[in-house]
Design a protein around this motif. Structure first.
Motif, PDB file in Angstrom:
ATOM      1  N   ILE A   3       7.706  18.223  -8.291  1.00 38.25           N
ATOM      2  CA  ILE A   3       7.515  17.313  -7.144  1.00 38.25           C
ATOM      3  C   ILE A   3       8.873  16.813  -6.648  1.00 38.25           C
ATOM      4  N   LEU A  55       7.622   9.650  -5.191  1.00 35.11           N
ATOM      5  CA  LEU A  55       8.627  10.573  -4.643  1.00 35.11           C
ATOM      6  C   LEU A  55      10.009  10.226  -5.207  1.00 35.11           C
ATOM      7  N   LEU A  58       3.120   3.020  -4.080  1.00 39.30           N
ATOM      8  CA  LEU A  58       2.815   4.098  -5.019  1.00 39.30           C
ATOM      9  C   LEU A  58       3.349   5.437  -4.496  1.00 39.30           C
ATOM     10  N   SER A  59       3.139   5.701  -3.219  1.00 41.01           N
ATOM     11  CA  SER A  59       3.644   6.945  -2.616  1.00 41.01           C
ATOM     12  C   SER A  59       5.166   7.013  -2.704  1.00 41.01           C
ATOM     13  N   ALA A  60       5.806   5.890  -2.359  1.00 41.10           N
ATOM     14  CA  ALA A  60       7.271   5.877  -2.391  1.00 41.10           C
ATOM     15  C   ALA A  60       7.758   6.115  -3.817  1.00 41.10           C
ATOM     16  N   ILE A  79      -0.460   0.457 -10.262  1.00 39.12           N
ATOM     17  CA  ILE A  79      -0.379  -0.006  -8.878  1.00 39.12           C
ATOM     18  C   ILE A  79       0.157  -1.435  -8.742  1.00 39.12           C
ATOM     19  N   ASP A 139      -6.249  14.096 -14.658  1.00 41.24           N
ATOM     20  CA  ASP A 139      -6.243  13.704 -13.253  1.00 41.24           C
ATOM     21  C   ASP A 139      -5.000  12.866 -12.977  1.00 41.24           C
ATOM     22  N   PRO A 140      -3.857  13.534 -12.745  1.00 44.17           N
ATOM     23  CA  PRO A 140      -2.580  12.822 -12.639  1.00 44.17           C
ATOM     24  C   PRO A 140      -2.610  11.679 -11.624  1.00 44.17           C
ATOM     25  N   LEU A 141      -3.266  11.890 -10.497  1.00 49.27           N
ATOM     26  CA  LEU A 141      -3.223  10.891  -9.437  1.00 49.27           C
ATOM     27  C   LEU A 141      -3.948   9.602  -9.846  1.00 49.27           C
ATOM     28  N   ARG A 149       5.512  18.920 -13.952  1.00 53.79           N
ATOM     29  CA  ARG A 149       4.896  18.532 -12.678  1.00 53.79           C
ATOM     30  C   ARG A 149       5.855  17.630 -11.887  1.00 53.79           C
ATOM     31  N   GLU A 189       0.820  -1.229   0.000  1.00 58.06           N
ATOM     32  CA  GLU A 189       0.000   0.000   0.000  1.00 58.06           C
ATOM     33  C   GLU A 189       0.850   1.274   0.000  1.00 58.06           C
ATOM     34  N   TYR A 190       2.111   1.167   0.396  1.00 53.01           N
ATOM     35  CA  TYR A 190       2.969   2.356   0.423  1.00 53.01           C
ATOM     36  C   TYR A 190       3.809   2.523  -0.844  1.00 53.01           C
ATOM     37  N   TYR A 241      -1.801   7.718 -12.160  1.00 51.86           N
ATOM     38  CA  TYR A 241      -0.734   7.011 -11.462  1.00 51.86           C
ATOM     39  C   TYR A 241      -1.233   5.660 -10.940  1.00 51.86           C
ATOM     40  N   LEU A 242      -2.512   5.605 -10.545  1.00 52.99           N
ATOM     41  CA  LEU A 242      -3.053   4.386  -9.945  1.00 52.99           C
ATOM     42  C   LEU A 242      -3.107   3.215 -10.929  1.00 52.99           C
TER      43      LEU A 242
END
Lengths: 487, 100
Positions: free
Chosen positions: A357, A307, A302-304, A422, A413-415, A353, A299-300, A418-419
């Motif tokens: 970031i 970045l 995508l966030s990692a 996953i 909708d970039p986010l 973008r 679950e972490y 990104y999904l």
């Protein structure tokens, strides 16, 4: 013979003189001329490839290479000496590399014939090829849908039979997800197995080059030609590539397959879930054992990833400053003004973008909270896989949670965009090899099955994928667009 | 985590990007959303479990790789300069560093 034939069939055809290398190159040009005004997979077509093929066959005739005389195309982030390489970015318009990527040299040495350069999301940043600075590529299965990305041009060109194989690059799923969307095989090798020399860098700790083909055997053949140590890439692993084709025994009896519930979350469409579940059942029938495993830090991931990848990109893309190559903005008052004008007009919005970031994540005061923490999470994700591979040989999941989506559906909708990566992103964070193989068609759109292997164990991965592919009997998939096109 | 227009302007300056007023507003919103998502890395449970965890910066490089310090082949200057937007006497030419 057409470009849905296997590489071994094409090779046999060349040996039996049923076709010559120049005829195959010409066939590729004809297919591109017939189909690419609708698909838009190519950024550059080498009109002189027929002559090059003729010359090449003369010089390398009699060699054993399966790829001798076979046409192919490269994603346009791999440098080709004397041929424009743009990464689908305006900032590199007109850039003619003075050298070739190692993969291009190795394929050239193997006798393969470069037909052209393929469209992509600008600097490989995207999941739909809509971020190309020039034009979007369309999915050969449904021209209103995206081919996936960022290697969308490569997947579409192979899916439509314009070339028998192509090379793409995969930083977070950019080979596997478009392969799934377009109904072809896409292999991301272990990090370090294939030289990245001459691959325009996006996120250097994640990027890896790999083949897009119609079959697993074709992927093994192409991997054989490009794998192995390269002195010009310090991250290239000191490994002697084994015989990958010899691993394709069709036998998966006793193979231990792991299924992680984390890869079957609510974002996975029911049709995709059903197709993958069926594929797993088939592997079980073939004698593999299936057991549940846990990858608790998924679950972490995508966030990692969002970045780490932008942080590396913000550093890698600092080189585009209008000084040594590419486009320079006119009317700059001074040097700083020239940098800013060049970069602001040369880069597209998604690239800007991600640079912002990444710059933010690396900037003073935020480094520990973002970049460092993401790298620690990376350690945990890698450990999850190491733990799982204690008890299983291959992990199976969907490649993407959905089939190909419509053009324009996610681009604002970039986010959400990104999904769509996953299921593929954790694999890059851990450096592992993974492959996407077609496992069904829902409402006219292909579904991809992802298999993940141990580090540098491409043999087991390819064996599992090949056994499934043979038993499923689907390959090669041929979209309606590519039917009735005369060779 | 929410980014202001001022933050966007600051980061853009660091990245050598020019952003217009309209872009500043849009980017502040977009980047805030992405960073809000990434803020899940700052949840207490995770932060606690990360105590003492090493960072992974790379998968395959465990130590620095060096090559022998030997003379090798290089591209000739005219080839290196061939892609330059502006070059003169075997050098890349750029606008003045300081105005006036």
């Amino acid at each position: 013979m057409d470009f849905f034939s296997s590489l071994l069939e094409l090779h046999a055809g060349l040996l039996k003189r049923e076709a010559t290398a120049s005829e195959l190159a010409d066939l590729s040009l004809q297919r591109i001329a017939t189909l690419d005004d609708r698909v838009h997979a190519f950024l550059h077509v080498s009109a002189n490839c027929v002559a090059a093929a003729a010359q090449k066959t003369e010089t390398v005739i009699g060699r054993e290479s399966i790829l001798d005389g076979i046409p192919y195309a490269l994603k346009d982030n791999m440098c080709t000496r004397g041929i424009e390489t743009t990464c689908a970015s305006h900032i590199l318009k007109g850039y003619i590399p003075p050298y070739s990527a190692t993969v291009a040299e190795r394929l050239d040495d193997a006798g393969a014939v470069l037909v052209g350069k393929l469209n992509m999301d600008e600097f490989a940043m995207g999941s739909s090829t809509e971020n190309s600075g020039f034009f979007p590529t369309r999915n050969p299965w449904d021209l209103e849908r995206v081919p996936g990305g960022s290697s969308g041009g490569a997947a579409a060109a192979v899916a439509a039979g314009m070339v028998p194989f192509a090379l793409g690059s995969d930083t977070g799923g950019s080979i596997r997800q478009p392969a799934a969307f377009c109904g072809v095989v896409g292999l991301k090798p272990s990090y370090g197995l294939v030289s990245r020399f001459g691959l325009v860098a996006f996120a250097s700790s994640l990027d890896q080059i790999g083949p897009l083909t119609h079959t697993v055997e074709d992927a093994a053949i192409v991997l054989q030609a490009i794998a192995g140590k390269d002195e010009r890439d310090s991250t290239s692993a000191n490994i002697q590539a084994p015989d990958y084709r010899a691993a394709l025994t069709g036998d998966v009896r006793g193979l231990r397959i792991g299924i992680a519930s984390e890869y079957f979350g609510p974002s996975v469409e029911s049709g995709v879930r059903d197709a993958v579940t069926k594929a797993i059942a088939l592997l079980e029938q073939l004698g593999a054992t299936v057991s549940p495993i846990s990858l608790p830090h998924t679950e972490y991931a995508l966030s990692a990833y969002y970045l780490i990848a932008p942080a590396e990109a913000s550093s890698n893309l600092a080189r585009y400053d209008g000084v040594r190559y590419g486009v320079r903005a006119a009317d700059a008052g001074n040097l700083l003004d020239m940098y800013q004008k060049t970069r602001s007009t040369g880069f597209g919005s998604e690239v800007k973008r991600r640079i912002l970031i990444g710059t933010y994540a690396l900037s003073s005061g935020y480094y520990d909270d973002y970049y460092k923490r993401a790298q620690q999470v990376r350690t945990l994700i890698r450990q999850d896989f190491l733990d799982a591979f204690e008890s299983v040989d291959v992990i199976v999941s969907p490649t993407a949670p959905t089939t190909a989506f419509r053009l324009g559906e996610k681009v604002h909708d970039p986010l959400t965009m990104y999904l769509s990566d996953i299921c593929t992103i954790p694999v890059n964070l851990a450096g592992l090899p993974a492959i996407s193989v077609p496992c069904g068609i829902i409402d006219g759109l292909p579904v991809g099955l992802q298999m993940i292997g141990r580090m540098f164990d491409e043999q087991t991965l390819l064996r599992a994928a090949h056994a499934y592919e043979q038993a499923a009997g689907m390959a090669p998939l041929r979209p309606a667009l590519a039917m009735g096109v005369k060779a | 985590m929410s980014l202001s227009r001022k933050d966007v302007l600051h980061v853009a300056t660091l990245a050598r990007l020019h952003v217009t007023d309209a872009e500043q507003e849009e980017l502040a919103q977009e980047l805030s959303r992405i960073l809000a998502y990434a803020a899940q890395l700052n949840t207490l449970d995770l932060v606690a479990s990360l105590a003492g965890v090493e960072v992974t910066s790379h998968m395959s490089v465990s130590s620095m790789v060096t090559r022998p310090d030997a003379q090798g082949e290089s591209l000739p200057p005219e080839v290196v300069l061939a892609n330059a937007p502006d070059a003169e006497e075997q050098q890349f030419r750029v606008p003045a560093v300081l105005e006036g």
